[in-house]
Design a protein around this motif. Sequence first.
Motif, mmCIF file in Angstrom:
data_model
loop_
_atom_site.group_PDB
_atom_site.id
_atom_site.type_symbol
_atom_site.label_atom_id
_atom_site.label_comp_id
_atom_site.label_asym_id
_atom_site.label_seq_id
_atom_site.Cartn_x
_atom_site.Cartn_y
_atom_site.Cartn_z
ATOM 1 N N LEU A 177 0.808 -1.195 0.000
ATOM 2 C CA LEU A 177 0.000 0.000 0.000
ATOM 3 C C LEU A 177 0.855 1.265 0.000
ATOM 4 N N LEU A 178 0.584 2.158 -0.962
ATOM 5 C CA LEU A 178 1.300 3.438 -1.005
ATOM 6 C C LEU A 178 0.566 4.486 -0.176
ATOM 7 N N ARG A 179 -0.735 4.592 -0.365
ATOM 8 C CA ARG A 179 -1.544 5.475 0.474
ATOM 9 C C ARG A 179 -2.971 4.971 0.547
ATOM 10 N N GLY A 180 -3.698 5.519 1.537
ATOM 11 C CA GLY A 180 -5.068 5.066 1.708
ATOM 12 C C GLY A 180 -5.279 4.532 3.110
ATOM 13 N N ASN A 181 -4.224 4.603 3.913
ATOM 14 C CA ASN A 181 -4.264 4.052 5.249
ATOM 15 C C ASN A 181 -4.292 5.140 6.303
ATOM 16 N N GLU A 182 -4.266 6.405 5.863
ATOM 17 C CA GLU A 182 -4.024 7.499 6.807
ATOM 18 C C GLU A 182 -5.288 8.140 7.363
ATOM 19 N N CYS A 183 -5.091 8.976 8.329
ATOM 20 C CA CYS A 183 -6.175 9.758 8.902
ATOM 21 C C CYS A 183 -5.553 11.100 9.287
ATOM 22 N N VAL A 184 -5.860 12.130 8.502
ATOM 23 C CA VAL A 184 -5.187 13.424 8.651
ATOM 24 C C VAL A 184 -6.207 14.525 8.953
ATOM 25 N N ILE A 185 -5.873 15.396 9.898
ATOM 26 C CA ILE A 185 -6.731 16.559 10.148
ATOM 27 C C ILE A 185 -6.274 17.621 9.168
#
Lengths: 220, 114
Positions: free
Chosen positions: B100-108
């Motif tokens: 996975l390169l991205r899609g796992n995050e949780c950003v304010i």
Amino acid sequence: MRIIQLNATVTDSNLRDAEALREQMKQNGTLLINLMSSPGSGKTTLLSRIIRDLKDLKLGVMEADIASDVDARRIEALGARAIQVHTSGMCHMDAGMTAAAWEAMEARALDLIFLENVGNLICPAEYDTGAALNLMLLSVPEGDDKPLKYPLMFQTSDALVITKTDSLDYFNFDLDKCVERAKKLNPGIEIFPVSAKTGEGMAGLESWLTQRLAAWRVRP
Amino acid sequence: MHEMGIVLHLAKTLDQTAEENKLTAIGRVVLQVGEVSGIMTELFTDAWDYFKVRHPVLKDSTLVLETIPAVTWCDHCKQTYETVKYGKTCPYCGSGETWLLRGNECVIKEIEAE
Ligand SMILES: Nc1nc2c(ncn2[C@@H]2O[C@H](COP(=O)(O)OP(=O)(O)O)[C@@H](O)[C@H]2O)c(=O)[nH]1
Ligand SMILES: [Mg+2]
Ligand SMILES: [Zn+2]
């Protein structure tokens, strides 16, 4: 109303708590080691072995569990200082909970403290607990393809302990392939194949831990 | 379960931000959530509604969730593809050596405040 751009990950406040705890433990000369794995990979069994082998060091264990205290009782029976932390449903330990456990232990004279994190390969990797070392356990029966499934866990760990090597003959576990996959995700990762049952490989892991304690106590 | 932990940290981060920037009230909170972060948006907003009343600056806040698409990298044929559509197996070459390169995050991303 005005707009403030943050672009911060939600776990930023946890990172600050983690840094503070790490610094506090460094001042105190205590090395905190976070153990992460799936349930049943052999964390408690490995700890029991280490407690018996490293008799010259003062060891403590924080047992994080969603609800029970079976593991803490197993550890105390061996004579190490143990504390049970209930995560009340939470799937990982965070730095605030770890700091509270460290306060509650009132054990400033300990050399090593192991934190047995909640059994889960996803969430614990996302939360810095304030530990100086992150150890991940992968047991032979779980399979050598785990690095492909849980890359973050392999990337955040300082060492990978491949447990239950006494069962290698019974499973299709390709040790070389697993090492190769782990190194690809994290070239600096230390790898220790061990069996807590037969004791194979334990000396290597234990001497590495002792070296890391010495290094932790050298002031920068 | 996972949602609760994230909400706790979110509330704490926003409390700190409010203190540092001398904010008295926070309105819209824009959160970017990865498609495969495992966050269930419904559980998340429920947990938020439960927590926000316990934080004075957050009591009138609303959560806006934006999705970040998940992208996977194939290490065998060196290309990227849509994670949700194809999962672990590369649609171009069939390899499983993918991550996975991205899609796992949780950003304010941003907040509205006064
Ligand atoms: N064959 C073998 N079994 C082991 C070894 N280490 C642990 N186990 C077994 O694996 C099971 C789970 O171990 P435990 O330490 O409780 O795992 P934890 O959930 O990660 O703490 C128990 O039945 C242990 O006896 C090992 O080195 N070899
Ligand atoms: Mg255990
Ligand atoms: Zn491919």
